[in-house]
Design an enzyme around this catalytic site. Structure first.
Site, short mmCIF file in Angstrom:
data_model
loop_
_atom_site.label_atom_id
_atom_site.label_comp_id
_atom_site.label_asym_id
_atom_site.label_seq_id
_atom_site.Cartn_x
_atom_site.Cartn_y
_atom_site.Cartn_z
N SER A 26 -9.60 -0.43 7.39
CA SER A 26 -9.07 -0.34 6.02
C SER A 26 -8.35 -1.56 5.50
O SER A 26 -7.98 -1.59 4.34
CB SER A 26 -8.13 0.87 5.89
OG SER A 26 -8.89 2.02 5.71
N SER A 29 -9.57 1.89 3.07
CA SER A 29 -8.73 2.64 2.17
C SER A 29 -7.72 1.83 1.40
O SER A 29 -7.19 2.28 0.38
CB SER A 29 -7.99 3.73 2.95
OG SER A 29 -7.14 3.15 3.92
N LYS A 80 0.86 -1.19 0.00
CA LYS A 80 0.00 0.00 0.00
C LYS A 80 0.89 1.24 0.00
O LYS A 80 1.90 1.29 0.72
CB LYS A 80 -0.89 -0.02 1.25
CG LYS A 80 -1.87 1.14 1.35
CD LYS A 80 -2.77 1.00 2.59
CE LYS A 80 -3.78 2.12 2.73
NZ LYS A 80 -4.63 1.98 3.93
N1 GLN Z 1 -12.82 4.21 6.43
C1 GLN Z 1 -12.27 4.68 7.67
C2 GLN Z 1 -11.89 6.13 7.53
O1 GLN Z 1 -12.18 6.68 6.53
C3 GLN Z 1 -11.09 3.84 8.07
C4 GLN Z 1 -9.86 4.14 7.32
C5 GLN Z 1 -8.69 3.32 7.71
O2 GLN Z 1 -8.81 2.32 8.41
N2 GLN Z 1 -7.53 3.79 7.30
O3 GLN Z 1 -11.33 6.72 8.36
#
Ligand code: GLN
Length: 485
Positions: free
Chosen positions: A178, A154, A79
């Site tokens: 994420s 994400s 990532k």
């Molecule tokens: N979707 C969540 C957010 O937008 C979690 C994101 C993540 O775990 N990096 O914050």
């Protein structure tokens, strides 16, 4: 030999060590698959084919010398929030376009030392803020099961690449879900380790009290192999914990007799897709067949987790993102005064969701509001953790759905941040409590994968993985792949 891209890591390991295949062949097969499908899926932001082939050749020598580690010669994707010296790191943001780190993240160093092969850097919502990868400044990644749908986020690139056969494994980060949510949307395994299990040194920070790095894989065993490689205490990350790293693959055998699994009544809500509810119920019944005792538990503060997260994570993000000022980090936008430069750099460099988080977080931390928001959120967080502590006195692990819906259509939630935030309602509690969670495939609804989470006690990933593995092996969900003909 396109079958090579669908090998499990465990099988590839055996074949590599037996000399039946080489890492160069395995890597070439993946590079070809990336060429074939990535124009449609768009997992990769940066491909490092030449480096990968060099690493693969070195891995083959190491294997021939009888010195292979579990991931030697295995092609993986990273990532793009993990810094690497030999490729740019953008965090999905314009503000870091072309940024080259002078050092490797600790997990990257560990993978290099293990002889893994780096295929490239994969797409992410900007600074890991999002649930669909639509917040990337570099285009949206598509779900390999249905190119009109999101892969989740994400870590959407990390998840889509493994689901599409463009990498055998990948690493993502999980602040509020994420890793698990995109793994669920793409029908693969995604593991968030216990907070403190894996060093975050070199992970571009989002919410520092929540962030963890973890693997995406197509089987529980493969995820366990990668977890073993990246875990351990690191002097560069004071939150990493000095505990021995067990061999996470050792307990992966089918027997769940005598185990107690908790099912929380708060994880059953109106609005949950019927297909998700049906697959979850069938999975719970399967756990009974496998010998586990199902115990109804209550996690009463679950309903506050999302609100608490959307104070805590943005507050920490607003502090972490202060470094992107065009002086220390970030494309510098020249302007008349220092203040103008900050404004131009941040105004032009950050996308709308990142700005929203910075504003929410700065507000929650500002004088007069700090006690009402940030401190209050910390207190509620303690209650959420106490719910899990109490539950784990009764049960060995907890099972729950990963998301209330399957992957949604691209564009369906971009105008409604709260609908987007709701995708993580069942993943966020594990981050708030610091416990490990793994998402595994448990069926299909509307032709899209459905996912189940298993939560473990802090630092007891081994039990969590044993439970997940027993279920996985009793079904065939994890053997199904999207076709992308
Ligand atoms: N979707 C969540 C957010 O937008 C979690 C994101 C993540 O775990 N990096 O914050």
């Amino acid at each position: 030999m396109s079958d090579l891209v669908w090998l499990s890591v465990a099988d590839a390991r055996r074949k590599l060590d037996a000399g039946e295949i080489s890492s160069v062949e395995l890597t070439e097969a993946h590079l070809r698959e990336i060429d074939r499908v990535d124009e449609r899926v768009h997992s990769y932001l940066h491909r490092s084919g030449d480096l990968a082939l060099e690493q693969a050749a070195a891995a083959d020598k190491r294997i021939a010398a009888g010195d292979a580690a579990p991931l030697t010669g295995i092609p993986i994707a990273l990532k793009d929030v993990l810094v690497t010296v030999d490729a740019p790191t953008t965090a999905g943001s314009k503000i870091l376009e072309g940024y080259k780190s002078p050092f490797d993240a600790t997990v990257v160093t560990k993978l290099r030392d293990a002889g893994a092969v780096f295929l490239g850097k994969v797409n992410t919502d900007e600074f890991a803020m999002g649930s669909s990868t639509e917040n990337s400044a570099y285009g949206v990644t598509r779900n390999p099961w249905d190119l009109t749908r999101v892969p989740g986020g994400s870590s959407g690139g990390a998840s889509a690449s493994v689901a599409a056969g463009e990498a055998m494994l990948s690493l993502g980060s999980d602040t509020g879900g994420s890793i698990r949510q995109p793994a669920g949307f793409c029908g693969i395994v995604g593991l968030k380790p216990t907070y403190g299990r894996v060093s975050r040194y070199g992970l571009i920070a989002f919410g520092s009290s929540l962030d963890q790095i973890g693997p995406f894989a197509r089987s529980v065993e493969d995820a366990a192999m990668m977890l073993g490689t990246i875990s351990g205490c690191d002097p560069h990350d004071s939150t990493s914990v000095p505990l021995d790293v067990p061999d996470f693959t050792i307990g992966l055998n089918g027997d769940l007799c005598g185990m107690k699994l908790g099912v929380a009544r708060e994880y059953r809500v109106d609005g949950m897709e019927p297909g998700v509810a049906a697959s979850t119920d069938a999975a719970i019944a399967r756990f009974r067949d496998l010998g586990a005792e199902i115990v109804e538990i209550s996690l009463p503060h679950t309903k506050y987790a999302l609100a608490t997260y959307y104070i805590t994570a943005p507050a920490e993000a607003s502090a972490n993102l202060a470094r992107f000022d065009g002086v220390r980090f970030g494309l510098s936008k020249q302007a008349g005064s220092l203040r103008d430069m900050y404004e131009r750099t941040r105004g032009e460099g950050f996308g709308p969701e990142v700005k929203r988080r910075i504003m929410l977080g700065t507000y929650a931390l500002s004088s007069g509001y700090y006690d009402a928001y940030y401190v209050k959120a910390q207190k509620v967080r303690t209650l959420i953790k106490a719910d899990f502590d109490a539950a784990f006195k009764e049960v060995d692990a907890i099972v729950a759905p990963t998301s209330p819906t399957v992957a949604f259509e691209i564009g369906a939630r971009t105008d409604d941040p709260v609908a987007m935030y709701l995708a993580d309602i069942w993943t966020i509690p594990a981050n708030m409590a610091g416990i490990p969670g793994v998402a595994i495939p448990c069926g299909f609804s509307e032709g899209m994968p459905v996912s189940l989470q298993v939560f473990g006690k802090a630092f007891d990933e081994a039990t969590m993985l044993k439970v997940a593995h027993a279920y996985e092996q009793s079904e065939n969900w994890h053997k199904q792949h999207p076709t992308l003909a």
